[in-house]
Design a protein around this motif. Sequence first.
Motif, mmCIF file in Angstrom:
data_model
loop_
_atom_site.group_PDB
_atom_site.id
_atom_site.type_symbol
_atom_site.label_atom_id
_atom_site.label_comp_id
_atom_site.label_asym_id
_atom_site.label_seq_id
_atom_site.Cartn_x
_atom_site.Cartn_y
_atom_site.Cartn_z
ATOM 1 N N GLU A 130 61.507 13.541 58.443
ATOM 2 C CA GLU A 130 60.515 14.472 58.971
ATOM 3 C C GLU A 130 61.199 15.654 59.670
ATOM 4 O O GLU A 130 60.755 16.801 59.560
ATOM 5 N N GLN A 133 62.392 18.107 57.017
ATOM 6 C CA GLN A 133 61.335 18.967 56.481
ATOM 7 C C GLN A 133 61.014 20.108 57.445
ATOM 8 O O GLN A 133 60.815 21.259 57.025
ATOM 9 N N MET A 134 60.967 19.805 58.735
ATOM 10 C CA MET A 134 60.703 20.845 59.723
ATOM 11 C C MET A 134 61.833 21.869 59.761
ATOM 12 O O MET A 134 61.602 23.085 59.855
ATOM 13 N N ARG A 136 63.771 22.738 57.345
ATOM 14 C CA ARG A 136 63.674 23.590 56.156
ATOM 15 C C ARG A 136 62.591 24.661 56.331
ATOM 16 O O ARG A 136 62.744 25.805 55.890
ATOM 17 N N LYS A 137 61.490 24.294 56.974
ATOM 18 C CA LYS A 137 60.426 25.267 57.236
ATOM 19 C C LYS A 137 60.915 26.373 58.169
ATOM 20 O O LYS A 137 60.664 27.565 57.938
ATOM 21 N N LEU A 138 61.613 25.970 59.224
ATOM 22 C CA LEU A 138 62.139 26.956 60.164
ATOM 23 C C LEU A 138 63.183 27.845 59.504
ATOM 24 O O LEU A 138 63.257 29.053 59.770
ATOM 25 N N GLN A 139 63.979 27.261 58.609
ATOM 26 C CA GLN A 139 65.012 28.021 57.929
ATOM 27 C C GLN A 139 64.405 29.088 57.019
ATOM 28 O O GLN A 139 64.910 30.204 56.922
ATOM 29 N N SER A 140 63.301 28.733 56.368
ATOM 30 C CA SER A 140 62.663 29.695 55.459
ATOM 31 C C SER A 140 62.150 30.924 56.205
ATOM 32 O O SER A 140 62.047 32.014 55.643
ATOM 33 N N LYS A 141 61.866 30.754 57.485
ATOM 34 C CA LYS A 141 61.379 31.870 58.293
ATOM 35 C C LYS A 141 62.524 32.679 58.907
ATOM 36 O O LYS A 141 62.461 33.902 58.980
#
Length: 406
Positions: A130, A133-134, A136-141
């Motif tokens: 988990e 996944q978080m 990766r989300k922060l990295q995309s931003k």
Amino acid sequence: MAADRLTMEKIYLARDRLVGIARRTPLDYSTTFSKVTGNSVYLKLENMQKTGSFKIRGAYNKVMSLGGEDRDLGVIAASAGNHAQGVAYAAAMAGIRCTVVMPAGAPISKVMATQGYGAEVVLAGGGYDEAYQMARKLQSKSGAVFVHGFNDLDVVAGQATIALELLEELPDVEAVLVPVGGGGLLAGIAFALKEIKPSVRVIGVQAEGAPSMYCSYIEGGLRKVRGAGTFADGIAVREPGDITFALIKQCVDEFVIVDDEEIASAILMLLERSKIVVEGAGAVGLAALIHNKTTLENVKTAVVLSGGNIDVNTLSIIIERGLAKTGRYVRLRTIVTDRPGSLLKLLSVVAEAGANVISVTHDRIKQEIPLKQAEVELTLETRNKEHIEQVIACLTTAGYVPEIFS
């Protein structure tokens, strides 16, 4: 140097980068575990590594491989704790921004250590997957460079430097047991050993409660497990990496699993017999050896103790449970008459039986207890299970009805 595969050149480059950063950890011959297992056992003490685990090797190698533009973006990682500290330390040394996403239940000691190296810590999810996944989300931003905990060739190359040290210090080693979570440590060590000395038997060890790489290895393809139910949080990974799996499938000779009780007993034995502190993930290799999970006999064996960042509360529980299991700690309760001198009489019987009283609880108002009586709970230090039976026999002879409880 091939960019898409692991090579010895990459591993030697990682070794050069790590000079003055990663410690050359001791390889300690253990008389105790050699006698217990019937092998010549050497412990590779990565629990004594800077940041408390081997993870600094791969993390630092990855961070130092980044170009100027990538460094300007900073780095981000997901980790249960050890990789977090390695990335944070490496980023601090490189002077770049660092964010680490850790599971909400990560040991406080690991969170504080990561923050202490200057990283921003974000807590998310109940486990590594988990948190990943978080991250990766922060990295995309943010656009920061993701430093994977295991599924990265630069990270694997850094971990492989342990194998170089092993072979330099113990050139006639015959078998090596290595902990496995996502597989970065095992993949790196196994590849380097097979390249330099193919005769070495490489054995991967994973926790039974999170057997993703074990299942993948046995079934011949990547497998994701539903849960990661083990206190060995450093290797509680539900899905292994494809890069690491390919290397492990190619280079590892044997794969075994151990349960949490076996891991805990190895931690306790290391603490008591060798004065070495390791975490759950770090103890799995030794647990496999002392609990006969392998067929090794009279073999010169190295065991990688991968980390020592164990939460002190977890360690306390392991010690108490371990002492109880071996009969050196017991909790008894019985009923006494509620009048002056009754407790003294009970304790005198215990003392005559040779047990040491750690604590006493005297309850005279418990609803189930008749008036004019009281329940007494005793926590005792004893020698072994036979001694506990002797204490109970003495109390029974004296007219008490003792009951063991946990």
